[in-house]
Design an enzyme around this catalytic site. Structure first.
Site, PDB file in Angstrom:
ATOM      1  N   HIS A 178      -4.572  11.792   2.321  1.00  0.00           N
ATOM      2  CA  HIS A 178      -5.746  11.630   1.184  1.00  0.00           C
ATOM      3  C   HIS A 178      -7.004  12.653   1.788  1.00  0.00           C
ATOM      4  O   HIS A 178      -8.105  12.293   1.688  1.00  0.00           O
ATOM      5  CB  HIS A 178      -6.005  10.153   1.403  1.00  0.00           C
ATOM      6  CG  HIS A 178      -5.296   9.436   0.624  1.00  0.00           C
ATOM      7  ND1 HIS A 178      -4.484   9.659  -0.302  1.00  0.00           N
ATOM      8  CD2 HIS A 178      -5.199   7.950   1.074  1.00  0.00           C
ATOM      9  CE1 HIS A 178      -3.758   8.610  -0.871  1.00  0.00           C
ATOM     10  NE2 HIS A 178      -4.072   7.531   0.073  1.00  0.00           N
ATOM     11  N   GLU A 217      -1.363   5.051  -9.088  1.00  0.00           N
ATOM     12  CA  GLU A 217      -2.072   6.379  -9.067  1.00  0.00           C
ATOM     13  C   GLU A 217      -1.437   7.495  -9.329  1.00  0.00           C
ATOM     14  O   GLU A 217      -0.631   8.402  -9.082  1.00  0.00           O
ATOM     15  CB  GLU A 217      -2.532   6.738  -7.388  1.00  0.00           C
ATOM     16  CG  GLU A 217      -2.593   5.561  -6.634  1.00  0.00           C
ATOM     17  CD  GLU A 217      -2.368   5.715  -4.857  1.00  0.00           C
ATOM     18  OE1 GLU A 217      -2.914   6.805  -4.612  1.00  0.00           O
ATOM     19  OE2 GLU A 217      -1.744   4.793  -4.438  1.00  0.00           O
ATOM     20  N   GLN A 263       2.055   7.261  -8.204  1.00  0.00           N
ATOM     21  CA  GLN A 263       2.340   6.511  -7.039  1.00  0.00           C
ATOM     22  C   GLN A 263       2.223   5.420  -7.238  1.00  0.00           C
ATOM     23  O   GLN A 263       0.923   4.666  -7.408  1.00  0.00           O
ATOM     24  CB  GLN A 263       1.270   7.045  -5.726  1.00  0.00           C
ATOM     25  CG  GLN A 263       1.466   6.584  -4.340  1.00  0.00           C
ATOM     26  CD  GLN A 263       2.867   7.145  -3.835  1.00  0.00           C
ATOM     27  OE1 GLN A 263       3.268   8.348  -4.205  1.00  0.00           O
ATOM     28  NE2 GLN A 263       3.187   6.750  -2.626  1.00  0.00           N
ATOM     29  N   ASN A 286      -2.274  11.599  -1.258  1.00  0.00           N
ATOM     30  CA  ASN A 286      -1.133  11.200  -0.619  1.00  0.00           C
ATOM     31  C   ASN A 286      -0.811  12.032   0.684  1.00  0.00           C
ATOM     32  O   ASN A 286      -1.733  12.661   1.257  1.00  0.00           O
ATOM     33  CB  ASN A 286      -0.268  11.446  -1.606  1.00  0.00           C
ATOM     34  CG  ASN A 286       1.082  10.243  -1.760  1.00  0.00           C
ATOM     35  OD1 ASN A 286       1.529  10.111  -0.736  1.00  0.00           O
ATOM     36  ND2 ASN A 286       1.287   9.629  -2.746  1.00  0.00           N
ATOM     37  N   ARG A 287       0.219  12.191   1.044  1.00  0.00           N
ATOM     38  CA  ARG A 287       0.732  12.677   2.415  1.00  0.00           C
ATOM     39  C   ARG A 287       1.204  14.048   2.121  1.00  0.00           C
ATOM     40  O   ARG A 287       2.087  14.498   1.277  1.00  0.00           O
ATOM     41  CB  ARG A 287       1.977  11.882   3.067  1.00  0.00           C
ATOM     42  CG  ARG A 287       1.061  10.300   3.154  1.00  0.00           C
ATOM     43  CD  ARG A 287       2.338   9.329   3.786  1.00  0.00           C
ATOM     44  NE  ARG A 287       1.665   8.367   4.182  1.00  0.00           N
ATOM     45  CZ  ARG A 287       1.283   7.068   3.404  1.00  0.00           C
ATOM     46  NH1 ARG A 287       1.529   7.240   2.366  1.00  0.00           N
ATOM     47  NH2 ARG A 287       0.830   6.075   3.955  1.00  0.00           N
ATOM     48  N   HIS A 318      -7.639   5.659  -6.676  1.00  0.00           N
ATOM     49  CA  HIS A 318      -6.977   4.868  -5.730  1.00  0.00           C
ATOM     50  C   HIS A 318      -7.552   3.099  -5.910  1.00  0.00           C
ATOM     51  O   HIS A 318      -7.584   2.720  -4.659  1.00  0.00           O
ATOM     52  CB  HIS A 318      -7.384   5.340  -4.354  1.00  0.00           C
ATOM     53  CG  HIS A 318      -6.191   5.083  -3.329  1.00  0.00           C
ATOM     54  ND1 HIS A 318      -5.852   3.740  -2.805  1.00  0.00           N
ATOM     55  CD2 HIS A 318      -5.276   5.718  -2.772  1.00  0.00           C
ATOM     56  CE1 HIS A 318      -5.051   3.551  -2.193  1.00  0.00           C
ATOM     57  NE2 HIS A 318      -4.455   4.984  -1.869  1.00  0.00           N
ATOM     58  N   SER A 319      -7.776   2.848  -6.919  1.00  0.00           N
ATOM     59  CA  SER A 319      -8.173   1.313  -7.272  1.00  0.00           C
ATOM     60  C   SER A 319      -6.890   0.436  -6.945  1.00  0.00           C
ATOM     61  O   SER A 319      -5.579   0.795  -7.035  1.00  0.00           O
ATOM     62  CB  SER A 319      -8.545   1.096  -8.577  1.00  0.00           C
ATOM     63  OG  SER A 319      -9.962   1.667  -8.845  1.00  0.00           O
TER      64      SER A 319
END
Length: 341
Positions: A103, A306, A278, A76-77, A174-175
């Site tokens: 990421h 996620e 997420q 993430n960020r 992260h699918s």
């Protein structure tokens, strides 16, 4: 279990594909990014695909929006790529529009080849060494990822990490799921989603949390009762937010999401130890090349659920602590279970 070559990187490094299966689930995993390249579930209509992906390595390298990978060292960020640990500030790579750290940076864990450490008919364990200073992170980190396919249509993912100095860790699978792919569904807007989260994290224009932990009641982020994703409207990028499940990581997985494909009648139940989920609706998906079976993936072709820590937690002391110290072990367990409704 089988291992086969999947291609070579520009430097000649080989990428392998490991296939494991059990209980009606077949999983294809790449050593590049510890990526779930394919996930098929046996149904009354035969094996059906449940995730987006590519058949060729070159497409992952050039066109993948993190399809199926393990994102890290921090998924993430992080705002401005700033990380503060014990009063010291670290500048991480700003790889998203020159502003945010996303990421794990330019060569995050999704872009690295993981080493195959253990495998069997129904499990595979991959390992990655991340050196002190990579992408600006402190500490030599050893990360481990185990996929295990068990009975009753279950996949268990266990992620772990240790470090030799204080650092931050947030790993995430992260699918992109679409439970109706083989029924011809081009998007996931009619999927039904349920998430037992009473709060979410509002974000600014750069998708960085504002710091507020807001109640979902009366907002489009209320999925406490299952409803279609379309119900909130089709505005671009409606969802790329963290839904708050807890304020700290738990020791054992508990239910965090339930997703139903209305055409296939497939249900995906997710349990996890993580405090956040997420939810990204795939609004910006649109690779220039086709995916599995020659399908063209457009906006909303798949969605991400996620389990992870909160985005920008290194800069938010009221978010769950993301710091891992020497002598400690990071551990995430997430379970995916596929069944008929």
């Amino acid at each position: 279990m089988s291992i086969s070559p999947f291609g070579l990187l520009d430097d000649g490094a080989a990428v392998e594909r490991i296939e494991i299966d059990s209980g009606g689930v077949t999983l294809g995993v790449l050593t590049l990014g510890a990526t779930i390249q394919d996930l098929q579930v046996d149904t009354g209509k035969g094996a059906q695909r449940r995730v987006l992906g590519f058949a060729q390595l070159s497409d992952y390298r050039a066109h993948s929006p993190y399809f199926g990978c393990i994102a890290g060292r921090y998924a993430n960020r992080i705002a401005e790529g700033i990380c503060r640990i014990d009063g010291k500030t670290y500048q991480l790579t700003r790889n998203e529009a020159g502003r945010t750290h996303l990421h794990g940076g330019e060569r995050g864990f999704s872009h690295r080849i993981w080493s195959l450490r253990d495998q069997g008919p129904s499990h595979v364990t991959l390992e990655l060494q991340s050196a002190h200073g990579e992408e600006g992170y402190p500490g030599n980190l050893l990360a481990r990822c185990t996929y295990r396919v068990t009975g009753d249509g279950e996949i268990t993912l266990e992620l772990g990490a240790t470090t030799d100095r204080a650092t931050i860790v947030n790993l995430a699978a992260h699918s992109y799921f679409n439970l109706d792919l083989d029924e011809g569904a081009e998007n996931i807007l009619d999927h039904l989603l349920e998430v037992p989260a009473a709060h979410y994290l509002p974000v600014d224009a750069h998708l960085i949390p504002t710091g507020e932990i807001a109640a979902v009641g009366g907002t489009p982020f209320d999925f406490r009762v299952a409803r279609s994703i379309r119900a909130a409207g089709d505005s671009p990028s409606a969802y790329d937010h963290n839904l708050v499940l807890a304020r700290k990581r738990l020791a054992e997985p508990r239910p965090v999401a339930r997703l139903i494909g209305p055409l296939s009648g497939t249900m995906l139940e997710i349990r996890s130890t993580e405090p956040g989920l997420q939810f990204y609706d795939g609004a910006r998906v649109g690779p220039l090349v086709p995916g599995h079976d020659g399908r063209r993936y457009g906006a909303y072709a798949g969605l991400c659920l996620e389990p992870q820590n909160f985005p920008d937690a290194p800069n938010r002391p009221d978010f769950p602590d993301p710091v891992l110290r020497p002598g400690e072990s990071y551990r995430q367990v997430t379970v995916y279970r596929f069944s008929g409704v």
